[in-house]
Design a protein around this motif. Structure first.
Motif, mmCIF file in Angstrom:
data_model
loop_
_atom_site.group_PDB
_atom_site.id
_atom_site.type_symbol
_atom_site.label_atom_id
_atom_site.label_comp_id
_atom_site.label_asym_id
_atom_site.label_seq_id
_atom_site.Cartn_x
_atom_site.Cartn_y
_atom_site.Cartn_z
ATOM 1 N N UNK A 122 0.845 -1.189 0.000
ATOM 2 C CA UNK A 122 0.000 0.000 0.000
ATOM 3 C C UNK A 122 0.879 1.237 0.000
ATOM 4 N N UNK A 123 0.268 2.344 -0.389
ATOM 5 C CA UNK A 123 0.965 3.622 -0.446
ATOM 6 C C UNK A 123 0.138 4.644 0.319
ATOM 7 N N UNK A 124 0.801 5.406 1.174
ATOM 8 C CA UNK A 124 0.144 6.437 1.969
ATOM 9 C C UNK A 124 0.543 7.803 1.425
ATOM 10 N N UNK A 125 -0.432 8.510 0.830
ATOM 11 C CA UNK A 125 -0.209 9.844 0.269
ATOM 12 C C UNK A 125 -0.985 10.879 1.070
ATOM 13 N N UNK A 126 -0.630 12.119 0.871
ATOM 14 C CA UNK A 126 -1.391 13.228 1.433
ATOM 15 C C UNK A 126 -1.734 14.182 0.300
ATOM 16 N N UNK A 127 -3.010 14.564 0.230
ATOM 17 C CA UNK A 127 -3.483 15.504 -0.790
ATOM 18 C C UNK A 127 -3.624 16.881 -0.160
ATOM 19 N N UNK A 128 -3.127 17.904 -0.870
ATOM 20 C CA UNK A 128 -3.156 19.281 -0.383
ATOM 21 C C UNK A 128 -3.957 20.132 -1.365
ATOM 22 N N UNK A 129 -4.759 21.050 -0.828
ATOM 23 C CA UNK A 129 -5.551 21.972 -1.652
ATOM 24 C C UNK A 129 -5.348 23.383 -1.138
ATOM 25 N N UNK A 130 -4.949 24.281 -2.024
ATOM 26 C CA UNK A 130 -4.731 25.679 -1.663
ATOM 27 C C UNK A 130 -5.345 26.570 -2.745
ATOM 28 N N UNK A 131 -5.583 27.817 -2.373
ATOM 29 C CA UNK A 131 -6.051 28.780 -3.364
ATOM 30 C C UNK A 131 -4.899 29.186 -4.270
ATOM 31 N N UNK A 132 -5.234 29.809 -5.363
ATOM 32 C CA UNK A 132 -4.226 30.176 -6.350
ATOM 33 C C UNK A 132 -3.206 31.129 -5.757
ATOM 34 N N UNK A 133 -3.674 32.047 -4.907
ATOM 35 C CA UNK A 133 -2.752 33.003 -4.308
ATOM 36 C C UNK A 133 -2.093 32.464 -3.041
ATOM 37 N N UNK A 134 -2.471 31.260 -2.603
ATOM 38 C CA UNK A 134 -1.862 30.628 -1.440
ATOM 39 C C UNK A 134 -2.343 31.121 -0.109
ATOM 40 N N UNK A 135 -3.353 32.018 -0.092
ATOM 41 C CA UNK A 135 -3.830 32.568 1.182
ATOM 42 C C UNK A 135 -4.790 31.636 1.895
ATOM 43 N N UNK A 136 -5.467 30.800 1.153
ATOM 44 C CA UNK A 136 -6.418 29.873 1.767
ATOM 45 C C UNK A 136 -6.016 28.448 1.401
ATOM 46 N N UNK A 137 -6.183 27.574 2.372
ATOM 47 C CA UNK A 137 -5.859 26.169 2.110
ATOM 48 C C UNK A 137 -6.670 25.271 3.034
ATOM 49 N N UNK A 138 -6.927 24.080 2.532
ATOM 50 C CA UNK A 138 -7.626 23.074 3.326
ATOM 51 C C UNK A 138 -6.608 22.219 4.064
ATOM 52 N N UNK A 139 -7.068 21.583 5.140
ATOM 53 C CA UNK A 139 -6.184 20.673 5.863
ATOM 54 C C UNK A 139 -5.824 19.493 4.964
ATOM 55 N N UNK A 140 -4.573 19.027 4.987
ATOM 56 C CA UNK A 140 -4.196 17.873 4.160
ATOM 57 C C UNK A 140 -5.039 16.660 4.531
ATOM 58 N N UNK A 141 -5.353 15.857 3.555
ATOM 59 C CA UNK A 141 -6.128 14.648 3.798
ATOM 60 C C UNK A 141 -5.350 13.431 3.314
ATOM 61 N N UNK A 142 -5.592 12.310 3.945
ATOM 62 C CA UNK A 142 -4.874 11.076 3.622
ATOM 63 C C UNK A 142 -5.469 10.429 2.382
#
Length: 836
Positions: free
Chosen positions: A214-234
């Motif tokens: 198995x492989x454990x990754x983390x997905x990251x989501x941020x706004x284009x300007x980098x000011x807003x971002x969601x918590x990383x998810x597995x």
């Protein structure tokens, strides 16, 4: 303008949204502009009142719940303050790639379900805020359930898995930027997973489950300007197994041995094959069968094999080492319940000798004649045969005379060939007293007769094992045979003295150090009731103990050291039980260990690979792992893990206080105690040495009245002027006399003459002791310290004529005595130069 229906719809829409009552207040404030009927206006007033009452009531209940901690069935948050209860839902990991995972799915889930908690695969789906500010609806975080990919897929590659989608407040979907990190992305193997067209997760090549499950990754989501971002998810990618590996024997050939008298069902060796496929599926489960046997004598199927464990056991207990000393078995190991991929191996079985052939006399009777009065004469040579292995203890022989030699005229010994007994005389024979002797001789092997039984190790106490029976070759007498155990190292057995029935006295243990190769051996003694010369015989009982699963697997390492980033520790496992109750093992994390640690088995499933799934602070942690053996018996093992702020296998721990071992602590305390004892002994020695020094007879402050100097006659005590220097007068020319107020401790003390009983010897006594005192180096050189309590006959205070001073004073000037005062006037008159 609006119609009554629209107003009613607005009214009840606002009424249903209890936690968002702003539309109701807006409707009330604009009631003048709305074309409301009188009855609707009344209903609007009533709805507003009810809304206010409901809000107040809800606030009171919420406050009471907070104060009294009575929020029933609410799961309080454990990490961030904005997280509350967690609800999980099941997800089919094989969902197609076009499914979109979004945080907006089911956003109108009923708030009532927040009171429940369902977990499937341990992934977050819905989150609620903390109840500290009242229950308030919020949108859930974006969550991606585990995704399964079959190994060895043909492609084409890159292959799309699924798109990522997250909702950031005030940010359009097009402006959200995605990124993945972890193993297979930016960690080895780098580039295995990637993103295509901004948010499509892809795999770039076929996967191999045998390399990584198995492989454990983390997905990251941020706004284009980098000011807003969601918590990383597995993001977990699980590689499903395909049957792409053959079983492989761990040895080839396997070598084993079994004694020829082994009973049916006796297990003596195990063959093992491993399969790299998933052992939880039929792809990795191996089955065993015997394909052929050479030689096929005396029966075609002399042995059998356990299809699951590979243990080989005796099928036909008719083995004969003297005819067929070795067997070769061809064994097949196959996966998928024996019908999948297969491989073959060889097992070579050596038949060991057992004392199953008793020695036999070639001639059962002998006639011999010997001259009388001859000692050492050979009477007869008794030759024997034995079918056991030549040179073995089961083949060599020994002899005993059991009757006919009551007075001990004969002896029998083993000949040099080991297969004959030689009878000789040891005492002179007298023809006139006895003309004929009839001797009975028996022959035995050096290795006593062995009786083998097979029993499980957990057989209950008082279970009857076997009856041991002996026969007496002396048939001319009617004698009773009794039995006793003479060698039972573990104390597990008891025997009935009358019948020879052997029972279990205490529970046996196959894992005991008294067991050799799974066999326990005891020696039984049989003896007759001949009071003068009882005959004895011994036999050996071998108990082959069958293993039962009575020992749980144990992790050998009690403490480990590990870095908190990219580190793995291999833990070894020990199980005292043998196959099939040992390996392969399995492991589960327990309690709080599940939060920060991951444990999985290595490829052989005999060791545990322990890793951290989150970065822990530097310190010491207790890791609890439950280890299962192949039969399911388990035990919790606690390992103390020292976690340090480092990376990989280069363990460097800075700032962590090392724990001093108990042995070192005890050693330090013992050293301190020894030093204290030495110091005490030194003080005692110094004090004793000080006490051995003699106290001076005269101190510097010692002043005596008899050393007074009066400057004028009639002077009193106030006129005293002490001058002790006068006592040293005349010693300057006598260096052999020490001027020391303290007696020297390094010179011997002279011996003084004791006081005589005869008064006539007083003069010589005083003279002798005077001379001794003058030469005494340990005494101060003061004549005034020599006290003579005898001054002549009849008086304690006679004249000083006994000192013979008058005869010796002519050569000296004693005029200075006139200056010493009235106490020395008499001496001045006697010895001075003045007139009488």
């Amino acid at each position: 303008m609006c119609g009554p229906e629209e107003v009613v719809e607005k009214l009840y829409t606002g009424r249903r949204r209890l936690t968002h009552s702003a539309p109701l207040f807006t409707l009330y404030s604009q009631r003048q502009q709305l074309c409301l009927l009188p009855e609707l206006d009344i209903r609007l007033h009533f709805a507003l009142v009810m809304e206010v009452a409901w809000i107040m009531w809800f606030g009171v209940i919420t406050f009471l719940c907070q104060v009294l901690s009575c929020a029933s069935n609410v799961v309080l948050p454990t990490s961030n303050a904005d997280k509350g209860a967690v609800i999980s839902s099941s997800f089919n990991g094989s969902a197609r790639a076009e499914h979109v995972y979004s945080q907006e799915d089911n956003h109108m889930d009923s708030a009532v379900n927040a009171a429940s908690r369902v977990e499937t695969a341990g992934f977050l789906v819905v989150e609620f805020p903390s109840y500290s500010a009242g229950q308030r609806r919020r949108k859930r975080e974006w969550v991606i359930p585990p995704y399964q990919i079959p190994e060895n897929e043909r492609g084409p590659f890159p292959k799309t898995l699924f798109p990522l989608k997250a909702k950031l407040d005030g940010v359009s979907d097009f402006e959200v930027r995605y990124n993945i990190t972890g193993e297979g992305a930016d960690q080895p193997p780098v580039g295995l997973f990637n993103l295509l067209n901004r948010n499509l997760l892809i795999v770039t090549q076929p996967l191999d489950r045998e390399k990584k499950k198995s492989y454990e990754l983390k997905a990251h989501a941020t706004s284009k300007d980098g000011k807003k971002k969601a918590l990383p998810t597995d993001v977990t990618i699980i590689v499903t197994d395909q049957n792409d590996n053959k079983p492989v024997f761990t040895e080839n050939p396997f070598n084993g041995q079994v004694f020829e008298s082994a009973p049916q069902g006796y297990e003596f060796m195990t063959v093992t094959a491993t399969d790299a496929d998933d052992p939880e599926t039929y792809n990795g489960i191996v089955n065993y069968t015997i394909v052929s046997q050479e030689p096929q004598l005396p029966k075609l199927k002399m042995f059998d094999i356990n299809t699951s464990t590979g243990t080989i056991r005796v099928q036909e207990p008719v083995m004969d080492r003297e005819q067929w000393p070795r067997y070769t078995l061809l064994i097949k190991a196959a996966d998928t319940e024996g019908v999948g991929f297969s491989t073959t191996g060889t097992a070579v079985i050596t038949i060991t000798d057992s004392n199953d052939n008793p020695p036999q006399f070639k001639q059962t009777s002998h006639n011999a004649s010997i001259p009388e009065n001859k000692v050492g004469a050979v009477v007869a040579k008794l030759t024997v045969t034995d079918g056991d292995e030549v040179g073995s203890p089961a083949w060599s022989t020994k002899y005993r005379i059991i009757s006919g030699d009551r007075n001990g005229f004969f002896s029998v010994r083993t000949g040099p060939t080991q297969m004959e007994g030689i009878i000789t005389t040891v005492k002179p024979l007298d023809f006139e007293k006895n003309k004929q002797y009839v001797l009975s001789v028996i022959v035995e092997n050096d290795d006593p007769f062995v009786k083998v039984i097979v029993k499980p190790e957990d057989v209950p106490v008082n279970t009857e094992l076997v009856t041991y029976t002996a026969t007496d070759p002396d048939t001319g007498k009617s004698q009773k045979i009794t039995y006793e155990i003479v060698n039972d190292l573990a104390g597990w057995l008891s025997v009935n003295q009358e019948t020879g029935m052997i029972k279990v006295k205490s529970i046996m243990d196959r894992e005991s150090d008294r067991i050799k190769n799974g066999t326990y051996r005891a020696i039984i003694l049989a003896l007759d009731d001949d009071g003068e010369n009882p005959a004895t015989g011994t036999g050996t009982l071998e108990i082959k103990l069958e293993d039962v699963n009575d020992n749980a697997p144990v992790i050998n390492e009690g403490s480990i050291e590990i870095c908190n980033r990219e580190a793995t520790v291999l833990l070894s496992i020990t199980d005292k039980d043998g196959p099939p109750f040992g390996a392969p093992f399995s492991v589960e994390t327990q309690g709080d260990t599940k939060k920060s640690w991951t444990a999985r088995m290595n490829e052989t499933r005999t060791g545990i690979l322990l890793t951290l799934n989150s970065v822990l602070e530097q310190g010491k942690y207790n890791v609890v792992l439950r280890v299962f053996d192949n039969d399911g018996m388990n035990q919790d093992n606690t390992i103390q893990a020292t976690v340090c702020d480092c990376k990989g296998d280069e363990f460097i721990c800075i700032g962590l206080t090392a724990e001093i071992p108990l042995s070192l602590t005890l050693g330090i305390l013992a050293g301190i105690l020894v030093l204290l004892l030495l110091l005490l002994l030194l003080l005692l020695f110094m004090r004793r040495k000080r006490s051995s020094i003699k106290i001076p007879l005269l101190t510097e402050e010692d002043v005596r009245d008899n050393v007074c100097c009066y400057n004028e006659e009639g002077g009193g005590e106030d006129d005293q002027n002490y001058d002790l220097g006068v006592l040293h007068r005349g010693l300057d020319n006598r260096p052999e006399v020490f001027r020391n107020d303290v007696a020297p401790i390094f010179l011997p003390v002279p011996q003084y003459r004791p006081r005589p009983s005869n008064p006539k010897e007083i003069a010589s006594f005083i003279g002798c002791n005077l001379k001794t005192a003058d030469n005494d180096p340990t005494a101060p050189p003061y004549d005034t310290l020599l006290v003579f309590d005898y001054e002549g006959r009849g008086s304690d205070a006679g004249s000083l004529s006994s000192l013979n001073s008058s005869s010796s004073g002519h050569d000296q000037d004693y005029d200075f005595l006139n200056d010493w005062g009235p106490r020395f006037k008499k001496l001045a008159d006697m010895y001075g130069g003045g007139k009488d």
